[in-house]
Motif scaffolding. Structure first.
Motif, PDB file in Angstrom:
ATOM      1  N   VAL A   1       2.829  -0.505   5.819  1.00 32.71           N
ATOM      2  CA  VAL A   1       1.587  -0.807   5.108  1.00 32.71           C
ATOM      3  C   VAL A   1       1.319   0.239   4.031  1.00 32.71           C
ATOM      4  O   VAL A   1       0.946  -0.089   2.894  1.00 32.71           O
ATOM      5  N   ASN A   2       1.509   1.504   4.356  1.00 35.87           N
ATOM      6  CA  ASN A   2       1.289   2.568   3.374  1.00 35.87           C
ATOM      7  C   ASN A   2       2.256   2.448   2.200  1.00 35.87           C
ATOM      8  O   ASN A   2       1.883   2.707   1.052  1.00 35.87           O
ATOM      9  N   GLU A   3       3.483   2.077   2.490  1.00 38.49           N
ATOM     10  CA  GLU A   3       4.479   1.927   1.432  1.00 38.49           C
ATOM     11  C   GLU A   3       4.077   0.819   0.455  1.00 38.49           C
ATOM     12  O   GLU A   3       4.118   0.983  -0.761  1.00 38.49           O
ATOM     13  N   TRP A   4       3.695  -0.323   1.005  1.00 30.35           N
ATOM     14  CA  TRP A   4       3.279  -1.438   0.143  1.00 30.35           C
ATOM     15  C   TRP A   4       2.018  -1.087  -0.644  1.00 30.35           C
ATOM     16  O   TRP A   4       1.900  -1.404  -1.827  1.00 30.35           O
ATOM     17  N   GLU A   5       1.062  -0.430   0.012  1.00 31.64           N
ATOM     18  CA  GLU A   5      -0.189  -0.103  -0.669  1.00 31.64           C
ATOM     19  C   GLU A   5       0.039   0.880  -1.809  1.00 31.64           C
ATOM     20  O   GLU A   5      -0.550   0.757  -2.877  1.00 31.64           O
ATOM     21  N   CYS A   6       0.916   1.850  -1.595  1.00 29.68           N
ATOM     22  CA  CYS A   6       1.240   2.803  -2.669  1.00 29.68           C
ATOM     23  C   CYS A   6       1.870   2.081  -3.854  1.00 29.68           C
ATOM     24  O   CYS A   6       1.571   2.394  -5.014  1.00 29.68           O
ATOM     25  N   CYS A   7       2.746   1.133  -3.576  1.00 28.79           N
ATOM     26  CA  CYS A   7       3.385   0.385  -4.663  1.00 28.79           C
ATOM     27  C   CYS A   7       2.364  -0.430  -5.447  1.00 28.79           C
ATOM     28  O   CYS A   7       2.378  -0.449  -6.673  1.00 28.79           O
ATOM     29  N   ILE A   8       1.471  -1.105  -4.735  1.00 31.67           N
ATOM     30  CA  ILE A   8       0.481  -1.939  -5.414  1.00 31.67           C
ATOM     31  C   ILE A   8      -0.483  -1.088  -6.230  1.00 31.67           C
ATOM     32  O   ILE A   8      -0.917  -1.477  -7.314  1.00 31.67           O
ATOM     33  N   ARG A   9      -0.793   0.103  -5.732  1.00 29.04           N
ATOM     34  CA  ARG A   9      -1.686   1.001  -6.471  1.00 29.04           C
ATOM     35  C   ARG A   9      -0.995   1.687  -7.640  1.00 29.04           C
ATOM     36  O   ARG A   9      -1.642   2.279  -8.492  1.00 29.04           O
ATOM     37  N   GLY A  10       0.326   1.649  -7.682  1.00 23.90           N
ATOM     38  CA  GLY A  10       1.052   2.309  -8.749  1.00 23.90           C
ATOM     39  C   GLY A  10       1.314   3.769  -8.475  1.00 23.90           C
ATOM     40  O   GLY A  10       1.594   4.537  -9.392  1.00 23.90           O
ATOM     41  N   GLN A  11       1.253   4.181  -7.209  1.00 22.94           N
ATOM     42  CA  GLN A  11       1.489   5.564  -6.843  1.00 22.94           C
ATOM     43  C   GLN A  11       2.952   5.760  -6.454  1.00 22.94           C
ATOM     44  O   GLN A  11       3.692   4.806  -6.250  1.00 22.94           O
ATOM     45  N   GLU A  12       3.344   7.022  -6.321  1.00 19.34           N
ATOM     46  CA  GLU A  12       4.666   7.328  -5.791  1.00 19.34           C
ATOM     47  C   GLU A  12       4.712   6.869  -4.335  1.00 19.34           C
ATOM     48  O   GLU A  12       3.797   7.132  -3.546  1.00 19.34           O
ATOM     49  N   THR A  13       5.795   6.202  -3.979  1.00 19.36           N
ATOM     50  CA  THR A  13       5.910   5.711  -2.614  1.00 19.36           C
ATOM     51  C   THR A  13       6.211   6.855  -1.657  1.00 19.36           C
ATOM     52  O   THR A  13       6.760   7.885  -2.030  1.00 19.36           O
TER      53      THR A  13
ATOM     54  N   PRO B   1      11.957  -9.929   1.081  1.00 27.52           N
ATOM     55  CA  PRO B   1      11.406  -9.069   2.146  1.00 27.52           C
ATOM     56  C   PRO B   1      12.022  -7.679   2.098  1.00 27.52           C
ATOM     57  O   PRO B   1      13.022  -7.437   1.417  1.00 27.52           O
ATOM     58  N   HIS B   2      11.415  -6.766   2.829  1.00 22.59           N
ATOM     59  CA  HIS B   2      11.870  -5.374   2.930  1.00 22.59           C
ATOM     60  C   HIS B   2      11.992  -4.726   1.558  1.00 22.59           C
ATOM     61  O   HIS B   2      12.897  -3.921   1.313  1.00 22.59           O
ATOM     62  N   ASN B   3      11.088  -5.100   0.650  1.00 20.72           N
ATOM     63  CA  ASN B   3      11.213  -4.618  -0.729  1.00 20.72           C
ATOM     64  C   ASN B   3       9.842  -4.291  -1.300  1.00 20.72           C
ATOM     65  O   ASN B   3       9.300  -5.036  -2.122  1.00 20.72           O
ATOM     66  N   PRO B   4       9.227  -3.197  -0.879  1.00 13.32           N
ATOM     67  CA  PRO B   4       7.899  -2.845  -1.416  1.00 13.32           C
ATOM     68  C   PRO B   4       7.934  -2.676  -2.925  1.00 13.32           C
ATOM     69  O   PRO B   4       8.768  -1.957  -3.471  1.00 13.32           O
ATOM     70  N   ASN B   5       7.053  -3.384  -3.612  1.00 12.22           N
ATOM     71  CA  ASN B   5       6.960  -3.288  -5.068  1.00 12.22           C
ATOM     72  C   ASN B   5       5.566  -3.713  -5.491  1.00 12.22           C
ATOM     73  O   ASN B   5       4.746  -4.119  -4.665  1.00 12.22           O
TER      74      ASN B   5
END
Length: 493
Positions: free
Chosen positions: A29-41, A353-357
């Protein structure tokens, strides 16, 4: 009946390592949220990323059936997924030609190239989904990676350096074959691991000069011409899984943002981090996914297009609401025969899947689908040098965007842009100013006509006024007497 009794009487249990699974889920969840926010994963969990196949749901429905051919190679197979296809058999012989050309350009031997690729062959094999490489032993898989990698880099170098050896494509694949090589290189199911390309790139272009070659080739795709830009290809994605992922990161440029203008991307994302990621409206599917006006409709509301001139940055779309007008800034993009296939496969990559972006390409396509709905919209984009297309007719561009489906978008980015435009359009004085500009100041002749009409109206007003209230008609003697009364002579000194 027996099954029903069993389900009621027997205990049912599933063994789950609760703590580990909970920690893993939180990391995802943190990984996906960082990607959506535009932060470093965070990179705190193993994402199990692989070179995926196109998600089956994208192939369903009317548009999915029509676009099925854009996910399959037309002239060349790269990697194991389409190796058995009879349509790409002719390219196998041509790969040997490009291998020899690559060897000569690198000043090395086939054995050295083979050994260098073999050093990463086990890592490369892990990049494919389970079972897809079981028919190849290490030697066969290594040879496939070597041939495919040299083919890709030979083609990229020919385009980036304007090397006329790209005409070899015409000889072995035909003129139409050359036109389809670019699209085949960027198909999701036609990728080879970038670790293989990196090894060959370092051999051919030492001292990081290979990055400039990719830079020129990517700009050829973006702008229709080979440019050397200051921005580095590996700046935003040093651990690319494959070439499609690397080009996508360059296409969207993580250093900029798609949203309301006026502030830099870093400040906008910083603000986003302090605010809730989702608002109440974000859970309303209709409101969240509604489109905004097209190019010509926005122009009628006083929102004008502006081309972003800073080609050192791949800025997406920014909106600025000024005092009396709005400004929608877009980076120039080239649209060619291959563009639809590349867009579709970048979207397919984002849907895997398995691809946070952050769904940036999908969001960009959704915006363009809103802006381009008729021929006049494309014409306006052409006139402002924002859209450079070689599809013949403007209607073909409209058709292309209409046939591309973007099933998911970045909610925050899309809503920020849409809300900014809608807020501008709801302002009465801004829309009135836009109407005044569009009606009376859209061309020099209309401006001149307005000034002449204003002068005539003012002259008629003066004529009417002095007809009703004429100037006093008095003799010079009366005027002298009046002046004498107003200014009596001075007394004796």
């Amino acid at each position: 009946m027996e099954m029903e009794m069993m389900s009621q009487s027997d205990d049912f249990s599933i063994d789950i390592d609760g703590n580990n699974q909970l920690a893993y889920n939180n990391a995802v969840v943190n990984e996906w949220e960082c990607c959506i926010r535009g932060q470093e994963t965070t990179k705190c969990y193993d994402p199990k990323r692989r070179i995926e196949k196109v998600p089956p749901l994208l192939l369903k429905g009317e548009k999915g059936h029509k676009n099925h051919e854009y996910y399959e190679p037309a002239v060349v197979s790269l990697g194991p997924y389409h190796k058995r296809s009879p349509l790409v058999h002719d390219a196998e012989n041509y790969k040997r030609i490009t291998l020899e050309e690559f060897r000569l350009s690198s000043g090395t031997t086939i054995n050295l190239l083979h050994d260098k690729v073999f050093e990463v062959v086990h890592e490369a094999r892990k990049c494919y989904i389970n079972g897809s490489t079981k028919d190849y032993n290490d030697q066969e898989f290594n040879r496939m990676m070597l041939l495919d990698g040299c083919f890709i880099l030979f083609f990229i170098e020919c385009i980036s350096h304007a090397n006329n050896k790209f005409l070899l494509n015409n000889e072995y694949l035909g003129a139409l074959g050359f036109a389809n090589v670019t699209r085949d290189i960027f198909l999701l199911e036609n990728q080879i691991p970038f670790v293989v390309i990196q090894v060959l790139l370092d051999l051919r272009f030492p001292d990081d000069k290979g990055e400039d070659v990719l830079n020129g080739f990517f700009n050829y795709l973006n702008y229709g011409e080979v440019l050397r830009k200051d921005e580095k290809v590996f700046q935003n994605n040093k651990q690319a899984l494959h070439l499609l992922e690397l080009y996508r990161s360059y296409f969207i440029s993580f250093s900029t943002s798609l949203g309301r203008g006026g502030s830099t991307s870093s400040s906008m994302w910083h603000k986003c981090c302090k605010e809730p990621l989702y608002e109440n409206e974000d859970y309303d599917y209709v409101k969240r996914n509604r489109s905004f006006a097209s190019v010509m409709e926005l122009k009628a509301k006083g929102i004008f297009l502006k081309r972003t001139h800073k080609k050192s940055l791949n800025e997406d779309i920014k909106f600025h609401s000024n005092c009396c007008y709005g400004e929608l800034q877009l980076v120039p993009r080239a649209v060619s025969y291959n563009t639809k296939a590349i867009y579709l496969n970048m979207i397919a990559y984002e849907m895997c899947p398995h691809n946070p972006n952050d769904f940036r390409v999908s969001t960009y396509i959704r915006v363009m689908k809103s802006l381009v709905i008729q021929r006049d919209d494309v014409k306006e984009l052409r006139n402002t040098n924002i859209l450079l297309h070689s599809l013949g007719r403007d209607e073909e561009v409209v058709k292309m965007y209409d046939e591309i489906d973007a099933p998911a978008v970045n909610i925050y980015m899309f809503n920020q842009l849409r809300k900014g435009i809608e807020k501008h359009c709801r302002s009465k004085y801004k829309t009135w100013a836009a109407e005044l500009i569009n009606v009376y100041f859209s061309s020099p002749w209309k401006t001149v006509a307005l000034l002449v009409a204003t002068a005539i109206l003012f002259t008629n007003f003066l004529s009417t006024y002095f007809t009703i209230r004429p100037l006093p008609n008095e003799s010079d003697d009366n005027i002298l007497r009046r002046c004498a009364r107003l200014h009596p002579p001075p007394g004796p000194s």
